[in-house]
Design a protein around this motif. Structure first.
Motif, mmCIF file in Angstrom:
data_model
loop_
_atom_site.group_PDB
_atom_site.id
_atom_site.type_symbol
_atom_site.label_atom_id
_atom_site.label_comp_id
_atom_site.label_asym_id
_atom_site.label_seq_id
_atom_site.Cartn_x
_atom_site.Cartn_y
_atom_site.Cartn_z
ATOM 1 N N VAL A 1 -161.678 8.308 66.114
ATOM 2 C CA VAL A 1 -160.277 7.932 65.895
ATOM 3 C C VAL A 1 -159.898 8.143 64.437
ATOM 4 N N LYS A 2 -160.767 7.733 63.521
ATOM 5 C CA LYS A 2 -160.462 7.898 62.095
ATOM 6 C C LYS A 2 -160.315 9.366 61.725
ATOM 7 N N GLN A 3 -161.112 10.227 62.346
ATOM 8 C CA GLN A 3 -160.997 11.667 62.055
ATOM 9 C C GLN A 3 -159.644 12.217 62.493
ATOM 10 N N VAL A 4 -159.198 11.785 63.672
ATOM 11 C CA VAL A 4 -157.889 12.241 64.148
ATOM 12 C C VAL A 4 -156.777 11.723 63.236
ATOM 13 N N VAL A 5 -156.850 10.442 62.882
ATOM 14 C CA VAL A 5 -155.805 9.850 62.038
ATOM 15 C C VAL A 5 -155.758 10.547 60.687
#
Length: 680
Positions: A376-380
């Motif tokens: 999720v952090k990578q996408v954000v």
């Protein structure tokens, strides 16, 4: 003012009453000073905050009750019809409330309702008043006389005009004085206007708009103290010299807790660069608000891949089109940083929905864990990266192609004026101008809204503020109200926002009312008429102000040549110093220091305004750069070489109009070059 015999028994009685009132004020001050401040035991934050608040309130009350020996404690008296105001028929009107120790008022605050007829009563509407008395005082606050204005009678009286003239023409030195004794009905209407809606005052030179604004602050603090204490009151002035000039007015009225700052001090971004005049104008333009908004949101991308979240042996996939819908919805409903934070939670929620479909029962802890997970952090980070205002603005001014994309409403020439000729390597090494600081403030608000709002904001010389500066000020007063003061004819900046309805709109106070003051009480009629010759060129939509006073030999124009110019300036300053009160020599910024050297070499003591903050306190004669003259008043003014003042900047005629209207009694113009056409 009519003379009162110094041996008059009634005058002696009034002096005795003044002495008794001062003694009562000293007792009030002593009582507050020795009073114990309640202290709440304990160490928690709430108790510590309460104790600190009690200490501050005690200090402010102590300061508010200080007797200022050079300020008259009262300036007027009202004699009412018997029974009109409870048990008292006589009230002394002053700058603060004073009682005798038993609760009986000795002096009534000028802001109290019972004091209103002092400013408003007329023979046709006497408001139960039988007699209005005005007092005269020396510079040391000694009571020297009084004059009476009966409200019942048929004879013609003009004492009030005599008193007004005497008070206005009383020689001045140092900072600005209050006008509480001479407030006129049209000024009083504005002073006592309600807190809401906001008020904008278009005031010609000498109409007292600055004084109206300051007295309005004092009045609002009297009537709305609890409400305003939560957000505070701030006065924003054009420069430190101006704020130094007005600094003593509110303390003289008993108000000691009002911040007085410049917009550069309010927006605390370090300023290390200087813009060209065209770049500064464009950076202040209202169009920059939309350009910055576009620039910020270009950093938000469109997801091209979905996300796969693993928990044990389970796999949960959120498809790319679902992520696109989430990002699109957030872009339309939030600021940048809250949107970024919400994106992680929305993605995590989508994962939890998939979990629930498989019969699981995830709770908030699971959702937070998903939101913090690496996928999720990578996408954000890829779609909605972390940003600072500096990074966005660096991109705008360093990348010509990017600026063209986000600013299609600008011309090629305008974009060229904005792009750095040599861009810094990164946002961290960029040096920002004062106009950049305002743009960074705009971006900071777009990225994340900050809580809190001033209770009331006063903007003096507001005609010089840009649209972007007004937006920055309005953000600090979102739920509060404002008093806007200025004169469109004195708009000297290239980035001035324009008419007052636009100023109020940029400030976020569209419902504000605009009032006009056009009677010049402080500038003699001859000087106003002379300066007004410039109005058709600088402010054709404004009417010509009216001077209510004429002063013998108020205006003098001296023509010199190159060899006799400096001696003529020296002679003019000596003539001005032969009179009484403060004297200013005003010249173009690049000329004023050399002229000061001429004066000091000839033995005249002359301070340079701007070199030290209290220059006007140190000497009677002050040398004033033309760009610092706005808002100031002097008994006598010498203006050197008007044409140099005009030539120094694009709106030089506006600056000259300001300079020509700084004198309360006498103006002398010395020139070797030809005068501007309108003044010949």
């Amino acid at each position: 003012m009519a003379e009162t015999p110094t041996d008059s028994a009634e005058l002696q009685d009034e002096r005795a009453y003044l002495a008794d009132s001062r003694a009562a004020l000293r007792r009030m001050h002593h009582d507050v000073t020795v009073r114990e401040i309640p202290v709440i035991g304990g160490e928690d934050n709430d108790e510590r905050f309460t104790n600190e608040a009690n200490q501050r309130a005690h200090q402010q009350r102590t300061l508010a009750l200080l007797d200022l020996p050079d300020v008259p404690l009262f300036f007027g008296r009202l004699d009412y019809e018997h029974g009109a105001i409870e048990d008292l028929d006589r009230f002394y009107i002053g700058r603060r409330h004073v009682h005798d120790g038993t609760g009986v008022p000795m002096v009534i605050d000028w802001r109290a309702p019972v004091s209103v007829p002092f400013y408003r009563a007329t023979r046709s509407d006497r408001q139960h008043v039988l007699l209005r008395r005005r007092y005269g005082f020396s510079d040391t606050a000694e009571l020297t006389g009084f004059e009476d204005e009966p409200m019942i009678g048929t004879e013609e009286l003009d004492q009030a005009d005599k008193f007004l003239r005497a008070e206005i023409e009383r020689p001045r030195t140092g900072p600005m004085r209050d006008i509480v004794a001479t407030i006129q009905p049209e000024q009083d209407d504005l002073v006592r206007a309600p807190l809401q809606p906001s008020v904008c005052v278009q005031g010609a030179p000498g109409t007292g708009k600055t004084a109206v604004g300051l007295h309005r602050v004092a009045y609002l603090l009297y009537t709305e103290r609890d409400r305003l204490s939560r957000g505070g009151v701030v006065i924003v002035g054009p420069n430190r010299s101006f704020l130094s000039y007005i600094r003593k007015v509110l303390p003289a009225l008993g108000e000691v807790n009002v911040r007085q700052i410049t917009i550069e001090e309010l927006i605390t971004q370090p300023v290390l660069a200087v813009d060209s005049s065209e770049a500064a104008r464009l950076k202040g333009d209202a169009r920059m608000a939309e350009i910055l908004r576009r620039a910020l949101w270009t950093f938000v991308g469109t997801p091209t891949e979905g996300i796969l979240y693993s928990k044990g042996s389970q796999r949960y996939r959120v498809h790319d089109y679902e992520l696109v819908d989430i990002v699109t919805a957030l872009r339309e409903s939030t600021r940048y940083t809250p949107g970024r934070n919400a994106l992680a939670q929305r993605i995590a929620h989508a994962v939890l929905v998939l979990m629930e479909r498989r019969g699981e029962s995830p709770d908030d802890r699971v959702q937070n864990a998903v939101a913090r997970s690496k996928p999720v952090k990578q996408v954000v980070d890829a779609v909605w990266p972390k940003l600072t205002p500096e990074l966005v603005l660096w991109k705008v001014f360093s990348d010509a192609d990017f600026l063209k994309t986000v600013a299609p409403e600008l011309t090629d020439e305008e974009r060229q004026a904005l792009v750095w000729a040599k861009a810094p390597r990164s946002a961290k090494t960029a040096k920002w101008s004062s106009a950049d600081a305002v743009l960074l403030d705009e971006l900071d608000d777009l990225i994340e809204r900050h809580a809190g709002s001033l209770g009331h904001l006063v903007l003096d010389e507001a005609q010089d503020l840009s649209a972007m500066q007004l937006r920055a000020l309005g953000r600090r007063c979102r739920t509060g109200s404002a008093t806007v003061l200025g004169d469109l004819a004195q708009a000297t900046t290239a980035w001035a926002a324009g008419p007052w309805d636009q100023v109020l709109a940029h400030l976020g106070k569209d419902d504000g009312i605009v009032a006009e003051l056009d009677r010049g009480f402080r500038v003699p009629e001859q000087i106003i008429d002379f300066a007004a010759r410039l109005l058709p060129a600088i402010a054709p939509t404004l009417g010509t102000p009216t001077g209510v006073r004429t002063v013998a030999e108020a205006l003098k124009v001296v023509a010199a040549d190159k060899e006799t110019f400096e001696p003529a300036v020296l002679t003019a300053c000596r003539e001005a110093l032969a009179g009484v009160g403060s004297v200013a020599l005003i010249a173009a910024d690049d000329q004023v220091e050399a002229l000061r050297e001429v004066l000091t070499s000839a033995g005249l003591e002359a301070a340079l305004l701007g070199a030290v903050e209290d220059a006007m306190d140190t000497t009677r004669l002050v040398c004033v750069p033309a760009t610092l003259a706005k808002g100031l008043e002097f008994d006598a003014v010498v203006v050197a070489e008007p044409n140099r003042i005009v030539a120094a900047e694009p709106r030089g005629l506006h600056r000259l109009y300001v300079v020509l209207t700084r004198a309360v009694s006498r103006l002398q113009i010395v020139h070797a070059e030809e005068l501007p056409a309108a003044l010949r």
